[in-house]
Design a protein around this motif. Structure first.
Motif: not given
Length: 118
Positions: A99-111
């Motif tokens: 199963l593939g999951i997509v997350y979006i993070l800002d450039e500092n790694g904050k989810n």
């Protein structure tokens, strides 16, 4: 093929968002997902770096993307969970479902949140 095209190939075209009991909706990953940006032009998105890691349970890829419209960077975090379900008609571990999951993070790694599945 140059580095840009190589990184572009690592990004799935679509992710699927769960709509609870109404099924799934397909959305394009060719957009900037940062708050306040409405860029949906792939020509204004430039993937420039990838970080990969793997363990027994999952493969993780972090793809850094610069949006030329808002001049900010975001990270597409793609996690592939290796063994979500065992096959019913085979004893071969290679046949296990992933199963593939997509997350979006800002450039500092904050989810910034879970986007969907690929």
């Amino acid at each position: 093929m140059d580095d840009y095209e190589d990184l572009r190939q690592e990004i799935p075209s679509y992710a699927y968002i769960s709509l609870a009991r109404r099924g799934m909706e397909r959305i394009s990953l060719d957009a900037c997902f940062l708050p306040g940006c409405d860029n949906e032009d792939i020509k204004l998105l430039e993937p420039f770096k990838i970080e990969e890691s793997e363990d027994d349970e999952k493969i993780t890829k972090k793809i850094y993307i610069k949006c030329k419209k808002c001049n900010r960077v975001y990270i597409l975090k793609l996690e592939t969970l290796k063994k979500v379900a065992k096959p019913t008609k085979s004893t071969n571990e290679a046949d296990s479902l992933s199963l593939g999951i997509v997350y979006i993070l800002d450039e500092n790694g904050k989810n910034l949140g879970h986007l969907g599945y690929f």
